[in-house]
Design an enzyme around this catalytic site. Structure first.
Site, PDB file in Angstrom:
ATOM      1  N   ASN A   9       0.877  -1.177   0.000  1.00  0.00           N
ATOM      2  CA  ASN A   9       0.000   0.000   0.000  1.00  0.00           C
ATOM      3  C   ASN A   9       0.914   1.226   0.000  1.00  0.00           C
ATOM      4  OD1 ASN A   9      -1.768   2.057   0.511  1.00  0.00           O
ATOM      5  ND2 ASN A   9      -2.305   1.394   2.587  1.00  0.00           N
ATOM      6  N   TRP A  10       1.020   1.852  -1.144  1.00  0.00           N
ATOM      7  CA  TRP A  10       1.977   2.964  -1.285  1.00  0.00           C
ATOM      8  C   TRP A  10       1.436   4.274  -0.709  1.00  0.00           C
ATOM      9  CZ3 TRP A  10       4.326   2.386  -6.926  1.00  0.00           C
ATOM     10  CH2 TRP A  10       4.960   1.144  -7.006  1.00  0.00           C
ATOM     11  N   HIS A  95      -9.579   1.219   4.658  1.00  0.00           N
ATOM     12  CA  HIS A  95      -8.313   1.383   5.382  1.00  0.00           C
ATOM     13  C   HIS A  95      -8.533   2.333   6.560  1.00  0.00           C
ATOM     14  CE1 HIS A  95      -4.240   2.586   6.349  1.00  0.00           C
ATOM     15  NE2 HIS A  95      -3.842   1.467   5.762  1.00  0.00           N
ATOM     16  N   GLY A 234       2.764  -1.122   4.264  1.00  0.00           N
ATOM     17  CA  GLY A 234       2.831   0.291   3.901  1.00  0.00           C
ATOM     18  C   GLY A 234       4.264   0.721   3.651  1.00  0.00           C
ATOM     19  N   GLY A 235       4.862   1.360   4.647  1.00  0.00           N
ATOM     20  CA  GLY A 235       6.197   1.955   4.508  1.00  0.00           C
ATOM     21  C   GLY A 235       7.236   1.045   3.874  1.00  0.00           C
TER      22      GLY A 235
HETATM   23  P1  PGA Z   1       2.736   0.307   7.582  1.00  0.00           P
HETATM   24  O1  PGA Z   1       1.282   0.508   6.938  1.00  0.00           O
HETATM   25  O2  PGA Z   1       3.294  -0.970   7.038  1.00  0.00           O
HETATM   26  O3  PGA Z   1       3.517   1.512   7.139  1.00  0.00           O
HETATM   27  O4  PGA Z   1       2.547   0.250   9.061  1.00  0.00           O
HETATM   28  C1  PGA Z   1       0.407  -0.573   6.730  1.00  0.00           C
HETATM   29  C2  PGA Z   1      -0.889  -0.103   6.113  1.00  0.00           C
HETATM   30  O5  PGA Z   1      -1.355   0.979   6.483  1.00  0.00           O
HETATM   31  O6  PGA Z   1      -1.475  -0.770   5.246  1.00  0.00           O
END
Ligand code: PGA
Length: 252
Positions: A9-10, A95, A234-235
């Site tokens: 998830n960018w 989300h 995410g990150g």
């Molecule tokens: P994160 O985000 O890996 O940066 O904690 C996950 C997400 O929100 O899908």
């Protein structure tokens, strides 16, 4: 046997040129990955350039959000049909950042899930509790309410392509990951709820991703839990080598 699904998830990161470069690096790194479904979810304006770069790849594309109507005067929104035509297979729905900052409710999530299915998109339905909800012992009640609301009115056979992502809000972008046991407990709860609601076959086939500070060094222990079938990242999905390491962790 559920095939794990690892999706990046960018969020609101990458310009078009950065998105293409990231996809290109990732493609080269995971060319031989088998036994795992891989997806990237760039910002909507970068879906088409990413799709072009992914043309000769098994990596799937996903949207991060969509509107529940077919079309209309909804400034700033994208429709399911637009995502589909851009080349998306998945769409993330509900989300926690959308729930928190953009007023998404279980009711709008439910409409989006319905529209996603009718457009031929596989929704990734996100659920998860805040820190306050966890600390007051309400994790299961919150997740149950989100599942009941998001999946209201569906029959089991409509949900074959559904993916659920359990993302504790306190673990998103914080560097605080749920322990494998904490995550497994909630994943098991979700599968059990699914079984009671939609029957054993649907529950057995349901893929439940974990999300919240998944990194190369914690991915394996999380995804080796019996009810964790992949990750929503995410990150760590913004760096090709780190994301590729998470993908490899899903296979082994
Ligand atoms: P994160 O985000 O890996 O940066 O904690 C996950 C997400 O929100 O899908």
């Amino acid at each position: 046997m559920r095939i794990p699904v690892v999706a990046g998830n960018w969020k609101m990161f990458t310009t078009a040129s950065e998105a293409v470069a990231l996809v290109r690096s990732l493609k080269a790194l995971v060319r031989d990955a088998a036994g795992v479904e891989i997806a990237v979810c760039p910002p909507s304006v970068n879906l088409i350039p990413a799709a072009e770069e992914l043309r000769d790849s098994a990596i799937r594309l996903g949207g991060q959000n969509m509107h529940w109507e077919d079309e209309g005067a909804f400034t700033g929104e994208v429709s399911a049909k637009m995502l589909k035509e851009a080349g998306c297979h998945f769409v993330i729905v509900g989300h926690s950042e959308r729930r928190q900052y953009f007023g998404e409710t279980d009711e709008t999530v439910n409409r989006k899930v319905r529209k996603a299915f009718s457009a031929g998109l596989a929704p990734i339905l996100c659920v998860g509790e805040t820190l306050q909800e966890r600390e007051s012992g309400r994790t299961e009640a919150v997740v149950k309410t989100q599942l009941e609301g998001g999946l209201k009115g569906f029959m089991a056979d409509e949900l074959k392509t559904l993916v659920v992502a359990y993302e504790p809000v306190w673990a998103i972008g914080t560097g605080k990951t749920a322990t494998p046991e904490q995550a497994q407990d909630v994943h098991h709860f979700i599968r059990t709820w699914f079984e009671k609601t939609f029957g054993p076959a649907a529950a057995d086939g349901l893929r439940i991703q974990y999300g919240g500070s998944v990194k190369p060094d914690n991915a394996k222990v999380l995804m080796s839990q019996p009810d964790i079938d992949g990750a929503l990242v995410g990150g760590a999905s913004l760096k090709a080598d780190g994301f590729a390491a998470i993908i490899r962790a899903a296979v082994s």
